[in-house]
Design a protein around this motif. Sequence first.
Motif, PDB file in Angstrom:
ATOM      1  N   ASN A  26       0.770  -1.395   0.403  1.00  0.00           N
ATOM      2  CA  ASN A  26      -0.364   0.169   0.061  1.00  0.00           C
ATOM      3  C   ASN A  26       1.035   1.292  -0.014  1.00  0.00           C
ATOM      4  O   ASN A  26       1.609   1.770   1.357  1.00  0.00           O
ATOM      5  CB  ASN A  26      -0.762  -0.619   1.079  1.00  0.00           C
ATOM      6  N   VAL A  27       1.143   1.520  -1.017  1.00  0.00           N
ATOM      7  CA  VAL A  27       1.947   2.906  -1.104  1.00  0.00           C
ATOM      8  C   VAL A  27       1.172   4.732  -0.204  1.00  0.00           C
ATOM      9  O   VAL A  27       2.525   4.890  -0.638  1.00  0.00           O
ATOM     10  CB  VAL A  27       2.032   3.413  -2.643  1.00  0.00           C
ATOM     11  N   ASP A  28       0.444   4.045   0.353  1.00  0.00           N
ATOM     12  CA  ASP A  28       0.215   5.199   1.332  1.00  0.00           C
ATOM     13  C   ASP A  28       0.432   5.253   2.411  1.00  0.00           C
ATOM     14  O   ASP A  28       0.676   5.904   2.983  1.00  0.00           O
ATOM     15  CB  ASP A  28      -1.674   5.367   1.400  1.00  0.00           C
ATOM     16  N   ASP A  29       0.864   3.980   2.661  1.00  0.00           N
ATOM     17  CA  ASP A  29       1.806   3.172   3.611  1.00  0.00           C
ATOM     18  C   ASP A  29       3.472   3.174   3.938  1.00  0.00           C
ATOM     19  O   ASP A  29       3.520   2.974   4.871  1.00  0.00           O
ATOM     20  CB  ASP A  29       1.119   2.036   4.779  1.00  0.00           C
ATOM     21  N   MET A  30       3.381   2.896   2.898  1.00  0.00           N
ATOM     22  CA  MET A  30       5.154   2.633   2.916  1.00  0.00           C
ATOM     23  C   MET A  30       5.398   4.006   0.910  1.00  0.00           C
ATOM     24  O   MET A  30       5.653   3.113   0.187  1.00  0.00           O
ATOM     25  CB  MET A  30       5.485   1.344   2.115  1.00  0.00           C
ATOM     26  N   LYS A  31       4.933   4.550   1.704  1.00  0.00           N
ATOM     27  CA  LYS A  31       5.581   5.944   1.308  1.00  0.00           C
ATOM     28  C   LYS A  31       7.368   5.724   0.325  1.00  0.00           C
ATOM     29  O   LYS A  31       7.598   6.209  -0.916  1.00  0.00           O
ATOM     30  CB  LYS A  31       5.696   7.970   0.983  1.00  0.00           C
ATOM     31  N   SER A  32       7.539   5.822   0.989  1.00  0.00           N
ATOM     32  CA  SER A  32       9.331   5.406   0.586  1.00  0.00           C
ATOM     33  C   SER A  32       9.503   4.206  -0.431  1.00  0.00           C
ATOM     34  O   SER A  32      10.360   4.758  -1.117  1.00  0.00           O
ATOM     35  CB  SER A  32      10.646   5.093   1.826  1.00  0.00           C
ATOM     36  N   ILE A  33       9.010   3.676  -0.483  1.00  0.00           N
ATOM     37  CA  ILE A  33       8.880   2.591  -1.199  1.00  0.00           C
ATOM     38  C   ILE A  33       8.293   2.835  -2.811  1.00  0.00           C
ATOM     39  O   ILE A  33       9.086   2.611  -3.872  1.00  0.00           O
ATOM     40  CB  ILE A  33       8.283   0.971  -1.104  1.00  0.00           C
ATOM     41  N   ALA A  34       6.928   3.802  -2.451  1.00  0.00           N
ATOM     42  CA  ALA A  34       6.840   4.168  -3.699  1.00  0.00           C
ATOM     43  C   ALA A  34       7.911   5.474  -4.532  1.00  0.00           C
ATOM     44  O   ALA A  34       8.256   5.370  -5.535  1.00  0.00           O
ATOM     45  CB  ALA A  34       5.374   5.323  -3.749  1.00  0.00           C
ATOM     46  N   LEU A  35       8.806   5.705  -3.783  1.00  0.00           N
ATOM     47  CA  LEU A  35       9.602   6.912  -4.240  1.00  0.00           C
ATOM     48  C   LEU A  35      11.073   5.953  -4.613  1.00  0.00           C
ATOM     49  O   LEU A  35      11.081   6.606  -5.960  1.00  0.00           O
ATOM     50  CB  LEU A  35      10.121   7.943  -2.984  1.00  0.00           C
ATOM     51  N   GLN A  36      11.011   5.248  -3.672  1.00  0.00           N
ATOM     52  CA  GLN A  36      12.563   4.458  -4.676  1.00  0.00           C
ATOM     53  C   GLN A  36      11.672   3.642  -5.539  1.00  0.00           C
ATOM     54  O   GLN A  36      13.247   3.824  -6.517  1.00  0.00           O
ATOM     55  CB  GLN A  36      12.499   3.127  -3.068  1.00  0.00           C
ATOM     56  N   TYR A  37      11.045   3.292  -6.457  1.00  0.00           N
ATOM     57  CA  TYR A  37      11.073   2.744  -7.588  1.00  0.00           C
ATOM     58  C   TYR A  37      10.231   3.587  -8.038  1.00  0.00           C
ATOM     59  O   TYR A  37       9.702   2.894  -9.121  1.00  0.00           O
ATOM     60  CB  TYR A  37       9.964   0.804  -7.396  1.00  0.00           C
ATOM     61  N   GLU A  38      10.047   4.635  -7.942  1.00  0.00           N
ATOM     62  CA  GLU A  38       9.479   5.642  -9.195  1.00  0.00           C
ATOM     63  C   GLU A  38       7.704   5.638  -9.641  1.00  0.00           C
ATOM     64  O   GLU A  38       7.745   5.298 -10.497  1.00  0.00           O
ATOM     65  CB  GLU A  38      10.369   5.844  -9.806  1.00  0.00           C
ATOM     66  N   VAL A  39       7.297   5.135  -8.887  1.00  0.00           N
ATOM     67  CA  VAL A  39       5.437   4.189  -8.643  1.00  0.00           C
ATOM     68  C   VAL A  39       5.131   5.670  -8.363  1.00  0.00           C
ATOM     69  O   VAL A  39       5.010   6.498  -7.373  1.00  0.00           O
ATOM     70  CB  VAL A  39       5.315   3.367  -7.323  1.00  0.00           C
TER      71      VAL A  39
END
Length: 104
Positions: A26-39
């Motif tokens: 869930n990118v709302d809960d894991m914003k750093s992962i979304a940024l890391q993988y350019e989602v």
Amino acid sequence: NEYEKISNYLLNNKISNLLIPFARANVDDMKSIALQYEVTEIPSLVFIKKQRSYLYKGSHRFESVITYVNKLTSIPYTILKSSNEIEQFINSKYINISYSLSTI
């Protein structure tokens, strides 16, 4: 659900002799992962191969995703059917000199 079908298939069928784990975040809960993988869009699929990420841009249908995974994990090759194609391939800037040309 398409994602459940994809996950089950990847975990239970070897593709290129690999069992491929599939995870959802869930990118709302894991914003750093979304940024890391350019989602930047939801839903997004990111494949990670040898510590390199590939943001999948195709259809999220089961068949399309599995076709992409097969392509991403397969050994690249080109079938050459004529001497002209062989010559063009050899002269191509895309040839990888770590591979050799052979016939069967």
